[in-house]
Design an enzyme around this catalytic site. Structure first.
Site, PDB file in Angstrom:
ATOM      1  N   GLU A  87      -9.254  -9.144  -0.882  1.00 39.01           N
ATOM      2  CA  GLU A  87      -8.967  -9.387   0.706  1.00 39.01           C
ATOM      3  C   GLU A  87     -10.485  -8.597   1.257  1.00 39.01           C
ATOM      4  O   GLU A  87     -10.804  -9.118   2.188  1.00 39.01           O
ATOM      5  CB  GLU A  87      -8.012  -8.451   1.283  1.00 39.01           C
ATOM      6  CG  GLU A  87      -6.562  -9.475   0.964  1.00 39.01           C
ATOM      7  CD  GLU A  87      -5.499  -8.589   0.698  1.00 39.01           C
ATOM      8  OE1 GLU A  87      -5.289  -7.813  -0.380  1.00 39.01           O
ATOM      9  OE2 GLU A  87      -4.513  -8.530   1.479  1.00 39.01           O
ATOM     10  N   GLY A 126      -0.926  -7.780  -7.460  1.00 45.73           N
ATOM     11  CA  GLY A 126      -0.297  -6.861  -8.727  1.00 45.73           C
ATOM     12  C   GLY A 126       0.488  -7.626  -9.839  1.00 45.73           C
ATOM     13  O   GLY A 126       0.386  -7.537 -10.888  1.00 45.73           O
ATOM     14  N   ASN A 163     -10.035  -0.255   5.022  1.00 45.16           N
ATOM     15  CA  ASN A 163      -8.426  -0.530   5.382  1.00 45.16           C
ATOM     16  C   ASN A 163      -8.118   0.820   5.536  1.00 45.16           C
ATOM     17  O   ASN A 163      -7.797   1.762   4.847  1.00 45.16           O
ATOM     18  CB  ASN A 163      -7.754  -1.085   3.974  1.00 45.16           C
ATOM     19  CG  ASN A 163      -6.423  -1.339   4.090  1.00 45.16           C
ATOM     20  OD1 ASN A 163      -5.772  -1.094   5.163  1.00 45.16           O
ATOM     21  ND2 ASN A 163      -5.932  -1.868   3.260  1.00 45.16           N
ATOM     22  N   HIS A 178       1.469 -14.498  -3.159  1.00 43.13           N
ATOM     23  CA  HIS A 178       0.595 -13.160  -3.021  1.00 43.13           C
ATOM     24  C   HIS A 178       1.780 -12.063  -3.464  1.00 43.13           C
ATOM     25  O   HIS A 178       2.534 -11.763  -2.694  1.00 43.13           O
ATOM     26  CB  HIS A 178       0.150 -12.609  -1.809  1.00 43.13           C
ATOM     27  CG  HIS A 178      -0.250 -11.339  -1.735  1.00 43.13           C
ATOM     28  ND1 HIS A 178      -1.860 -11.211  -1.669  1.00 43.13           N
ATOM     29  CD2 HIS A 178       0.028 -10.014  -1.723  1.00 43.13           C
ATOM     30  CE1 HIS A 178      -1.923  -9.814  -1.777  1.00 43.13           C
ATOM     31  NE2 HIS A 178      -0.866  -9.178  -1.788  1.00 43.13           N
ATOM     32  N   ARG A 212      11.201  -3.556  -0.593  1.00 39.15           N
ATOM     33  CA  ARG A 212      12.079  -4.268   0.508  1.00 39.15           C
ATOM     34  C   ARG A 212      12.899  -5.238   0.297  1.00 39.15           C
ATOM     35  O   ARG A 212      12.859  -5.873  -0.751  1.00 39.15           O
ATOM     36  CB  ARG A 212      10.891  -4.847   1.438  1.00 39.15           C
ATOM     37  CG  ARG A 212       9.744  -3.818   1.908  1.00 39.15           C
ATOM     38  CD  ARG A 212       8.804  -4.645   2.788  1.00 39.15           C
ATOM     39  NE  ARG A 212       7.563  -3.786   2.742  1.00 39.15           N
ATOM     40  CZ  ARG A 212       6.148  -4.098   2.429  1.00 39.15           C
ATOM     41  NH1 ARG A 212       5.980  -5.560   2.552  1.00 39.15           N
ATOM     42  NH2 ARG A 212       5.310  -3.455   2.541  1.00 39.15           N
ATOM     43  N   ARG A 233      -9.528  -4.255   8.250  1.00 38.01           N
ATOM     44  CA  ARG A 233      -8.283  -4.785   7.961  1.00 38.01           C
ATOM     45  C   ARG A 233      -7.344  -4.418   9.059  1.00 38.01           C
ATOM     46  O   ARG A 233      -7.011  -3.284   9.402  1.00 38.01           O
ATOM     47  CB  ARG A 233      -7.699  -4.479   6.556  1.00 38.01           C
ATOM     48  CG  ARG A 233      -6.175  -5.138   6.485  1.00 38.01           C
ATOM     49  CD  ARG A 233      -5.606  -4.506   5.285  1.00 38.01           C
ATOM     50  NE  ARG A 233      -4.161  -5.151   5.380  1.00 38.01           N
ATOM     51  CZ  ARG A 233      -2.904  -4.631   4.840  1.00 38.01           C
ATOM     52  NH1 ARG A 233      -3.038  -3.434   4.393  1.00 38.01           N
ATOM     53  NH2 ARG A 233      -1.921  -5.216   4.554  1.00 38.01           N
ATOM     54  N   HIS A 282      -0.185 -10.827   4.765  1.00 35.71           N
ATOM     55  CA  HIS A 282      -0.951 -11.084   3.683  1.00 35.71           C
ATOM     56  C   HIS A 282      -2.070 -12.412   3.859  1.00 35.71           C
ATOM     57  O   HIS A 282      -2.559 -12.973   3.008  1.00 35.71           O
ATOM     58  CB  HIS A 282      -0.528 -11.426   2.129  1.00 35.71           C
ATOM     59  CG  HIS A 282       0.384 -10.253   1.870  1.00 35.71           C
ATOM     60  ND1 HIS A 282       1.698 -10.305   1.483  1.00 35.71           N
ATOM     61  CD2 HIS A 282       0.116  -8.983   1.783  1.00 35.71           C
ATOM     62  CE1 HIS A 282       2.081  -9.307   0.980  1.00 35.71           C
ATOM     63  NE2 HIS A 282       1.254  -8.368   1.092  1.00 35.71           N
ATOM     64  N   GLY A 315       2.623  -8.504  -4.944  1.00 32.74           N
ATOM     65  CA  GLY A 315       2.437  -7.324  -5.216  1.00 32.74           C
ATOM     66  C   GLY A 315       3.765  -6.548  -4.795  1.00 32.74           C
ATOM     67  O   GLY A 315       4.840  -7.066  -4.800  1.00 32.74           O
ATOM     68  N   GLY A 375       1.600 -10.775  -9.505  1.00 28.50           N
ATOM     69  CA  GLY A 375       1.170 -12.210  -9.703  1.00 28.50           C
ATOM     70  C   GLY A 375       0.172 -12.373 -10.976  1.00 28.50           C
ATOM     71  O   GLY A 375       0.031 -13.275 -11.547  1.00 28.50           O
ATOM     72  N   GLU A 376      -0.734 -11.198 -10.625  1.00 25.47           N
ATOM     73  CA  GLU A 376      -2.081 -11.284 -11.775  1.00 25.47           C
ATOM     74  C   GLU A 376      -1.828 -10.647 -12.906  1.00 25.47           C
ATOM     75  O   GLU A 376      -2.471 -10.815 -14.051  1.00 25.47           O
ATOM     76  CB  GLU A 376      -2.972 -10.498 -10.941  1.00 25.47           C
ATOM     77  CG  GLU A 376      -3.739 -11.018  -9.835  1.00 25.47           C
ATOM     78  CD  GLU A 376      -4.789 -10.025  -8.985  1.00 25.47           C
ATOM     79  OE1 GLU A 376      -5.332  -9.349  -9.704  1.00 25.47           O
ATOM     80  OE2 GLU A 376      -4.888 -10.353  -7.485  1.00 25.47           O
ATOM     81  N   ASN A 377      -0.620  -9.793 -13.110  1.00 23.49           N
ATOM     82  CA  ASN A 377      -0.561  -9.028 -14.133  1.00 23.49           C
ATOM     83  C   ASN A 377       0.810  -9.163 -14.788  1.00 23.49           C
ATOM     84  O   ASN A 377       0.699  -8.944 -16.360  1.00 23.49           O
ATOM     85  CB  ASN A 377      -0.647  -7.450 -13.811  1.00 23.49           C
ATOM     86  CG  ASN A 377      -1.707  -7.185 -13.428  1.00 23.49           C
ATOM     87  OD1 ASN A 377      -2.921  -7.238 -14.327  1.00 23.49           O
ATOM     88  ND2 ASN A 377      -2.185  -6.790 -12.183  1.00 23.49           N
TER      89      ASN A 377
HETATM   90  P1  AMP Z   1       0.001  -4.461  -5.441  1.00 25.57           P
HETATM   91  O1  AMP Z   1       0.600  -4.098  -4.246  1.00 25.57           O
HETATM   92  O2  AMP Z   1      -0.853  -5.939  -5.272  1.00 25.57           O
HETATM   93  O3  AMP Z   1      -1.158  -3.550  -6.002  1.00 25.57           O
HETATM   94  O4  AMP Z   1       0.875  -4.478  -6.679  1.00 25.57           O
HETATM   95  C1  AMP Z   1       1.463  -3.362  -7.168  1.00 25.57           C
HETATM   96  C2  AMP Z   1       2.531  -3.701  -8.127  1.00 25.57           C
HETATM   97  O5  AMP Z   1       2.129  -4.756  -9.118  1.00 25.57           O
HETATM   98  C3  AMP Z   1       3.108  -2.326  -8.975  1.00 25.57           C
HETATM   99  O6  AMP Z   1       4.082  -1.879  -8.233  1.00 25.57           O
HETATM  100  C4  AMP Z   1       3.633  -3.179 -10.358  1.00 25.57           C
HETATM  101  O7  AMP Z   1       4.877  -3.555  -9.898  1.00 25.57           O
HETATM  102  C5  AMP Z   1       2.741  -4.425 -10.328  1.00 25.57           C
HETATM  103  N1  AMP Z   1       1.894  -4.385 -11.499  1.00 25.57           N
HETATM  104  C6  AMP Z   1       0.772  -3.739 -11.545  1.00 25.57           C
HETATM  105  N2  AMP Z   1       0.184  -3.802 -12.678  1.00 25.57           N
HETATM  106  C7  AMP Z   1       0.803  -4.507 -13.582  1.00 25.57           C
HETATM  107  C8  AMP Z   1       1.038  -4.776 -14.968  1.00 25.57           C
HETATM  108  N3  AMP Z   1      -0.142  -4.498 -15.863  1.00 25.57           N
HETATM  109  N4  AMP Z   1       2.097  -5.235 -15.445  1.00 25.57           N
HETATM  110  C9  AMP Z   1       2.980  -5.520 -14.522  1.00 25.57           C
HETATM  111  N5  AMP Z   1       3.251  -5.287 -13.108  1.00 25.57           N
HETATM  112  C10 AMP Z   1       1.945  -4.512 -12.805  1.00 25.57           C
END
Ligand code: AMP
Length: 400
Positions: free
Chosen positions: A386, A330, A8, A207, A240, A90, A179, A209, A332-334
């Site tokens: 991905e 990020g 990437n 998705h 955004r 990518r 995405h 993040g 959605g998973e955390n």
């Molecule tokens: P991504 O773009 O998929 O890497 O997502 C990054 C974003 O996920 C970060 O800016 C945070 O807002 C969120 N994030 C990542 N880890 C956590 C966590 N453990 N708890 C809450 N939000 C998280």
């Protein structure tokens, strides 16, 4: 057994992951950052999974590729560069040309180049990355994997904007989404593992993040996705705006004295959760601030949850029925608190319910159902990947 590199490339960074295929075993991963600077950062994991980090000048992408190749050999991750049989890249914008990944050749290169105006921050750097690998590994086949390809199944009534046809015909102005590689990965797992390959599947993949998009997927094909011509459209994101009345743009340009470019950059980089909260674009910081009583942070979370739930309910309406909602990336998973906020906004009408304990526990790479048994629609967290999709498509197109 052979090795495939998943890449990437950005304007000043190059992320990579090396796989042993067909086992799909990750051999190493790393990143070159601050390319073009004297204090570039290169990191890579060694055979024991230990991270090696170096600060050194990385003049350009060609130097970055050389650094990566040298590190693969010196850390005994591979014995010879000949073990690498393919490189997958990518590519953010494939325009109307690519509904699948494509072998890199002159035609692919030219089409990606012609789409630079639609993805100025991405397509140019992707090509620089491709050319740097071509120089380093001239005999190795390379594949372009497009973020937009999976969304090419949308019908004209969904991908066109309500403007005169000449804007699409002459300027290719339409919804492309983004995405796509992630939505495809999530939908494949969702349909196979959670819906047991049943017929007539209808799912919504989220998705979420720092950039975020939803996709409504029927029988494995995208019906609708939330990002638009560029990743600025759709739900409110980390920095955004997402969808807004387009006249906000004109009004701010004419009333603030700022240039169109300045306002456009603000919509991309200073808006969304960051813009409203004035705290951060990171959901963790905003959550902490909100719990400490920061009103702007509370407002940002409320706005974000409402926009998200409005898309979720609109997509459910569009699909007519939803078999599964998938959370990923990020946030959605955390971010279980944010998942709860979204579900709270649409539970009364849609009957969505989370299992409190499962929601809290399903974080940091864990996969699993987070809805309660009496939720009208089951919800699952699936960590996205991905890079493995890029490696798989590289193998498929190079016929390895
Ligand atoms: P991504 O773009 O998929 O890497 O997502 C990054 C974003 O996920 C970060 O800016 C945070 O807002 C969120 N994030 C990542 N880890 C956590 C966590 N453990 N708890 C809450 N939000 C998280």
């Amino acid at each position: 057994m052979y090795k495939i590199m998943s890449v990437n490339a950005g304007s000043s960074s190059m992320k990579f992951k090396l796989y042993e295929m067909p086992e799909e075993k990750v051999l190493t991963a790393g990143i070159c950052e601050r390319i073009g600077h004297d204090d570039g950062i290169f990191s890579i994991t060694d055979n024991e999974g230990k991270k090696i980090k170096k600060i050194l000048p990385i003049k350009d992408h060609a130097v970055a590729v050389k650094l990566i190749m040298d590190a693969l050999i010196s850390n005994h991750i591979i014995d010879s560069l000949e073990e690498i049989k393919g490189v997958g890249h990518r590519i953010v914008q494939g325009g109307p040309y690519f509904s699948d990944s494509a072998l890199f050749n002159k035609d692919t290169e030219q089409k990606i180049e012609s789409l630079i105006p639609l993805a100025p921050l991405h397509n140019g750097p992707h090509l620089i990355g491709y050319r740097a690998f071509k120089k380093a590994l001239p005999e190795v086949g390379q594949v372009a994997v497009f973020d937009t390809a999976f969304h090419q199944t949308m019908a004209p009534e969904d991908y066109l904007f309500p403007i005169a046809p000449e804007y699409y015909e002459k300027y290719k102005c339409r919804r492309y989404g983004a995405h796509g590689t992630s939505h495809k990965y999530l939908s494949e797992i969702a349909i196979k593992k959670y819906l047991k390959n049943k017929k007539d599947t209808r799912i919504i993949t989220c998705h979420i993040g720092s950039g975020a998009s939803l996709a409504a997927i029927k029988d494995g094909k995208v019906v609708l996705t939330s990002m638009g011509l560029t990743p600025l459209g759709g739900i409110m994101m980390g920095t955004r705006t997402g969808d807004m009345d387009p006249s906000v743009f004109n009004y701010l340009v004419s009333s603030t004295g700022k240039s169109a470019e300045e306002i456009f950059q603000e919509f991309n980089k200073q808006s969304g959760l960051l813009g409203v909260s004035q705290v951060s674009n990171d959901t963790r910081d905003i959550e902490n601030a909100a719990h400490e009583g920061n009103k702007q942070a509370q407002l940002a979370i409320k706005m974000w949850s409402l926009k998200f739930s409005q898309f979720l309910s609109a997509y459910a309406c569009r699909l007519g029925r939803v078999d599964l909602i998938v959370w990923s990336a990020g946030i959605g998973e955390n971010a279980s608190y944010y998942r709860q906020c979204v579900v709270d906004e649409c539970s009364e009408y849609m009957g969505l319910k989370l299992d409190h304990q499962k929601n809290i526990e399903t974080i940091r790479g864990k996969e699993g159902i987070i809805s309660s048994k009496d939720s009208t629609i089951p919800m699952v967290v699936i960590p996205t990947d991905e890079e493995i999709m890029i490696a798989r498509d590289t193998v498929r197109l190079l016929k390895l």
